[in-house]
Design a protein around this motif. Structure first.
Motif, mmCIF file in Angstrom:
data_model
loop_
_atom_site.group_PDB
_atom_site.id
_atom_site.type_symbol
_atom_site.label_atom_id
_atom_site.label_comp_id
_atom_site.label_asym_id
_atom_site.label_seq_id
_atom_site.Cartn_x
_atom_site.Cartn_y
_atom_site.Cartn_z
ATOM 1 N N THR A 245 25.694 -8.257 8.241
ATOM 2 C CA THR A 245 24.628 -8.100 7.253
ATOM 3 C C THR A 245 24.542 -6.629 6.877
ATOM 4 N N VAL A 246 24.659 -6.356 5.591
ATOM 5 C CA VAL A 246 24.632 -4.980 5.095
ATOM 6 C C VAL A 246 23.218 -4.645 4.631
ATOM 7 N N THR A 247 22.681 -3.547 5.121
ATOM 8 C CA THR A 247 21.345 -3.104 4.715
ATOM 9 C C THR A 247 21.426 -2.452 3.335
ATOM 10 N N LEU A 248 20.582 -2.920 2.425
ATOM 11 C CA LEU A 248 20.560 -2.376 1.066
ATOM 12 C C LEU A 248 19.679 -1.128 1.046
ATOM 13 N N SER A 249 20.230 -0.049 0.580
ATOM 14 C CA SER A 249 19.489 1.202 0.536
ATOM 15 C C SER A 249 18.458 1.176 -0.591
ATOM 16 N N LEU A 250 17.218 1.561 -0.263
ATOM 17 C CA LEU A 250 16.151 1.641 -1.260
ATOM 18 C C LEU A 250 15.941 3.061 -1.755
ATOM 19 N N PHE A 251 16.857 3.960 -1.404
ATOM 20 C CA PHE A 251 16.685 5.363 -1.777
ATOM 21 C C PHE A 251 16.629 5.528 -3.290
ATOM 22 N N GLN A 252 17.542 4.863 -3.987
ATOM 23 C CA GLN A 252 17.593 5.009 -5.442
ATOM 24 C C GLN A 252 16.318 4.469 -6.084
ATOM 25 N N LEU A 253 15.791 3.381 -5.557
ATOM 26 C CA LEU A 253 14.557 2.814 -6.106
ATOM 27 C C LEU A 253 13.380 3.735 -5.831
ATOM 28 N N ARG A 254 13.275 4.203 -4.597
ATOM 29 C CA ARG A 254 12.150 5.088 -4.277
ATOM 30 C C ARG A 254 12.229 6.372 -5.095
ATOM 31 N N ASN A 255 13.424 6.879 -5.305
ATOM 32 C CA ASN A 255 13.586 8.083 -6.109
ATOM 33 C C ASN A 255 13.166 7.824 -7.552
ATOM 34 N N ARG A 256 13.454 6.620 -8.023
ATOM 35 C CA ARG A 256 13.099 6.270 -9.396
ATOM 36 C C ARG A 256 11.578 6.169 -9.569
ATOM 37 N N LEU A 257 10.901 5.753 -8.513
ATOM 38 C CA LEU A 257 9.455 5.537 -8.603
ATOM 39 C C LEU A 257 8.642 6.681 -8.013
ATOM 40 N N LYS A 258 9.296 7.785 -7.696
ATOM 41 C CA LYS A 258 8.586 8.872 -7.006
ATOM 42 C C LYS A 258 7.481 9.483 -7.865
ATOM 43 N N ASP A 259 7.629 9.419 -9.198
ATOM 44 C CA ASP A 259 6.632 10.024 -10.075
ATOM 45 C C ASP A 259 5.549 9.054 -10.513
ATOM 46 N N VAL A 260 5.636 7.817 -10.046
ATOM 47 C CA VAL A 260 4.615 6.830 -10.413
ATOM 48 C C VAL A 260 3.366 7.091 -9.586
ATOM 49 N N ALA A 261 2.244 7.262 -10.263
ATOM 50 C CA ALA A 261 0.995 7.599 -9.574
ATOM 51 C C ALA A 261 0.520 6.446 -8.701
ATOM 52 N N GLY A 262 -0.203 6.766 -7.637
ATOM 53 C CA GLY A 262 -0.709 5.736 -6.740
ATOM 54 C C GLY A 262 -1.661 4.775 -7.421
ATOM 55 N N GLU A 263 -2.361 5.258 -8.491
ATOM 56 C CA GLU A 263 -3.299 4.386 -9.199
ATOM 57 C C GLU A 263 -2.599 3.208 -9.857
#
Length: 893
Positions: free
Chosen positions: A380-398
């Protein structure tokens, strides 16, 4: 779906068994590939949610029958405990046993068996709680019949399974196929796992199958299998030192005869777990939308309110459902095959090496068969979420917690960045692929749907912007007003007793949207059959017409795991848009519908209408499949989704506008061709730009007076809905159904022969009053511009004599006497379009007269000279006089 939290996304792959290409089924059609069968069976696994099971998320079908599975994953497993090479404490053994049994019992309730228990597939989360992985492999492969590898690990399989031997076949006969394993199979496997934990190492790993068989036969002759295993592996002292309840548990799990072996449910209630069972509370399935249980019963605040507060830098994404995270991962550039290729799970070979045999010209063949050793890789290969988190890093918590009561909470007005605000103006296909935008829309719709039906109006409002594809099924149900305990209603319908319609349904299903892998699967066919039959049985006054299957397809695709919701949506959709279309004799309904459509073509595009009528290309030749299936027979599903996103916001008259918009996209080709060419054109409809079609349909809808599409066979009176407005003034546009209370100023029904004789549509007096904003006796406001009120400009043309006009008329209307335009025999004397009306082409022209025949003749002439948006006042000035809203010119002094 469970939240992601501390879990990860894992991907694994295997191959389904290939089928011969030259073999057909009993119906003469090619056999359904095993990979599609597996894909269909997999879908139900996405609905099985339990704290002890790894949530299944998605399945992807690739080349050469390859399947890629995405599921919840954890890096730690029981194998890591065994690697330590020391016995696990008895308390931990009991904990693992109880939690595994919890997961197995829940699976058994859903009619499933794991059959592949091993240290690799018993994962542990951060709290060291058990998570069973790959529990659906046995189910999705039809107990191993659709793959060329055994399901399960020989070291952990019970004696009765080993005794059956290996069996692989794409279509096993009843006599040859092994019996499916039952729940007790997993109990033996659990016993071996627990024995290994107790002794601190794996056993029976490198034994030949024949030796394994001999050993199992030996075990069958022994009274105490635990003692024999301990002596065989030199750990008798370790086993004897175990607490009595652990030894009793091992003996019960490793019972040789299945008839005497307990089930997971039996073991959970056994006295061996008396010391720990009180620490676990029974799992309660979450209450979903459209269920009998009140959702508010499960909304409880924590004892410590501060737990609701989040620290800065909190990972909000981890609180989203795991299917949402995977959807966003794909939008952010995630590629399953690429991830597996990078880990060398998928290895590409030169094409020549993939050929199983070489065949020479003389027919001689040589070479070796296909290497099938690579068909199962347990990694089972773990899918990296780094690219997704990087894409959403500027999305405000609100963004993750929108204020639903705020009037400015919708994305176009209030977003976390200017970029997101600008995204809403982009084409829909781009918005659906934008990660940040979809996150915002998914969170907003998710919260609104949780508050349905309380937030129904706001769902309508947001749906006018767009609908996130991930939540389209539930959003459609809300737009259609589905409520109540739909599952009980669906379950109460007899879907098994044979009926005469069964034969036609069986013939139609294999031809309905079979390009789609999900709907073409055997499970898709079964669900198709059940939903269609439920509708036929529950509507005894209606009959099954070809096309009903196409109508069902979008709802079934979006609610594949919820047949009750697919049925409920279909049952709400048909009365609204296709009322009485499925009567046994529906000719009068269809003919009225097509006649109104012809009038709509003449109203919006008289030049095209004139040409089609001249060559005899009438709507009866091409439009019946359009409206009988609401375009599902014409367009593929991905286009239907975008089309119906808007259709469900409109009323029963909106399909007319869609039909006209389609014709206008083909306008140039239609005008340049004759009858035969048009027939060929519609036999293979060219590519239609759906987004343009939707945009133009809304514009046409906004220019259509509500009574112009009146049909006496439309659905009876119901309250109008906010869905009628498309953001405009609801009082103007066609109500969702006919007028709530019929008055003397409403449209009168016409005989079909009379309706067909008229080229232009009629509008009611009350519609004219609303359009022109009459406000009291003898007072008429100047027609206002559409840009300010949301209404089209309108011009009333009074064709009575000048004397009658002077006695009373609508303020702002113009007088063109009929006698100055047409002679006594109806011959044309002077064309009004070239003189009096030349400057009014951008208005809706309403012809007023005391003689309906004269008004119809006048309107027909305007259409003949390509004058758009011409209609006739139903009842004429005789009805208008009764309103007291006519004005008389003041005498000049």
């Amino acid at each position: 779906m469970q939240p992601l939290r501390d879990a990860e996304l894992g991907a694994s792959t295997f191959f389904a068994s290939p089928l011969p290409h030259d073999v057909c089924g009993s119906n003469g059609l090619p056999l359904t590939p095993n990979s599609i069968k597996i894909l269909g069976r997999f879908q139900i696994l996405k609905t099985i949610t339990h704290p002890r099971l790894c949530q299944y998320v998605d399945i992807s079908r690739g080349k050469h029958e390859r399947l890629v599975i995405v599921a919840e994953h954890y890096e730690k497993s029981l194998k890591d405990l065994l690697k330590q090479r020391k016995p696990v404490s008895p308390e931990k053994v009991l904990q693992v046993a109880y939690e595994v049994l919890e997961g197995l019992e829940f699976m058994n309730k859903h009619g499933m068996v794991h059959r592949a228990l091993s240290p690799n597939n018993v994962l542990l989360d951060r709290a060291d709680k058990v998570k069973l992985a790959k529990f659906g492999l046995y189910h999705m492969t039809d107990h191993g019949a659709d793959v060329d590898f055994p399901i399960g690990y020989p070291s952990y399989l019970p004696p009765e399974v080993i005794a059956q031997g290996c069996f692989y076949s794409s279509e096993p006969s009843i006599n040859e196929a092994p019996q499916p394993s039952g729940p007790k199979t997993d109990v033996w496997s659990l016993g071996v796992l627990l024995f290994e934990l107790c002794v601190g190492r794996q056993i029976l790993q490198n034994i030949d199958i024949s030796e394994r068989m001999k050993f199992i036969i030996t075990l069958g002759c022994m009274d105490d299998i635990i003692t024999v295993l301990a002596e065989e592996h030199g750990c008798i002292d370790t086993i004897k030192d175990l607490p009595e309840n652990v030894q009793a548990l091992l003996r019960k799990c490793l019972t040789f005869l299945p008839s005497k072996r307990p089930t997971p449910s039996d073991l959970l209630g056994d006295a061996v777990f008396e010391s720990i069972s009180s620490e676990y509370t029974p799992y309660q399935s979450p209450v979903h939308l459209f269920s009998a249980s009140p959702r508010c019963a499960y909304l409880q605040l924590p004892d410590d309110i501060s737990e609701l507060c989040r620290e800065n830098g909190e990972n909000y994404l981890s609180e989203r459902a795991i299917d949402e995270v995977y959807h966003l991962w794909c939008l952010a550039g995630g590629d399953l095959e690429k991830e597996l290729t990078n880990q060398e799970i998928i290895q590409s070979k030169p094409p020549i090496c993939t050929l199983p045999k070489f065949i020479l010209e003389d027919g001689e063949s040589f070479g070796q068969g296909r290497d099938r050793s690579f068909l199962l890789d347990d990694t089972t290969v773990t899918l990296s979420l780094f690219q997704l988190r990087n894409r959403l890093k500027d999305v405000a918590g609100e963004t993750y917690f929108p204020l639903l009561e705020d009037e400015q909470c919708s994305l176009p007005q209030s977003s976390s960045s200017n970029e997101l605000s600008a995204t809403v103006t982009l084409p829909l296909i781009i918005r659906e692929r934008d990660t940040e935008y979809q996150l915002t829309r998914i969170v907003l719709f998710h919260r609104l749907l949780k508050a349905y039906p309380y937030k129904k109006n706001q769902i309508w409002k947001e749906a006018r912007v767009d609908i996130p594809p991930l939540l389209r099924g539930l959003a459609w149900a809300a737009l259609l007003g589905v409520e109540g305990d739909i599952q009980s209603k669906y379950d109460s319908i007899d879907k098994d007793t044979p009926i005469p319609t069964d034969r036609q349904i069986e013939v139609d299903i294999p031809r309905c949207h079979q390009y789609d892998e999900l709907l073409s699967s055997p499970q898709g066919h079964v669900k198709f059959r059940r939903v269609l039959k439920a509708w036929v049985v529950s509507h005894p006054d209606l009959v099954y017409w070809q096309g009903l299957d196409s109508l069902c397809a979008p709802f079934l695709y979006l609610n594949f795991n919820n047949e009750a919701l697919a049925y409920a949506c279909m049952s709400a959709f048909i009365p609204k848009y296709l009322y009485n279309f499925f009567l046994k004799d529906n000719s009068h309904v269809i003919q009225e519908y097509l006649t109104v459509f012809s009038q709509m073509i003449a109203f919006h595009d008289p030049e095209l209408s004139n040409h089609l009528n001249e060559i005899g290309f009438i709507p009866d030749l091409y439009a019946i499949p359009w409206f009988l299936t609401m375009f599902t027979h014409v367009f593929p599903l991905h286009k239907i989704f975008h089309l119906w996103d808007t259709l469900l916001l409109g009323n029963s008259s909106f399909p007319f506008c869609i039909g006209v918009a389609i014709l206008q996209q083909l306008r140039d080709r239609l005008l340049a061709n004759g009858f035969n060419e048009c027939i060929l054109l519609f036999s293979d409809l060219p590519e239609i730009d759906i987004e343009r079609c939707v945009r133009e349909s809304i514009n046409l809808f906004c220019w259509t007076p509500k009574s112009a599409t009146y049909r006496q066979h439309a659905q009876p009176n119901k309250p109008p809905s906010e869905s009628n407005s498309f953001g405009k003034t609801p009082s103007y546009y066609a109500s969702e159904f006919q007028e709530l209370t019929k008055t003397d100023l409403s449209r009168e029904p016409l005989k079909l022969s009379e309706l067909k004789a008229e080229v232009s549509p009629r509008i009611s007096v009350e519609d004219l009053i609303d359009l022109c904003e009459l406000s009291g006796p003898a007072f008429f406001k100047t027609p206002v511009k559409r840009a300010r009120t949301g209404k089209p400009k309108i011009l009333a043309v009074d064709i009575r004599s000048l004397e009658d006009f002077s006695r009373g008329h609508i303020y702002g209307s113009i007088n063109i006497p009929y006698t100055s335009t047409f002679g006594p025999e109806g011959e044309l004397l002077q064309c009004p379009a070239s003189s009096s009306l030349a400057g009014y082409r951008l208005r809706v022209i309403v012809i007023l007269s005391s003689v309906m025949k004269n008004a119809i003749t006048f309107a027909t002439h305007l259409v003949k000279v390509n004058f758009p948006r011409v209609c006739v006042l139903d009842g004429g000035m005789n009805k208008m006089k009764s309103t007291g809203l006519l004005t008389v010119p003041s005498p000049q002094i």
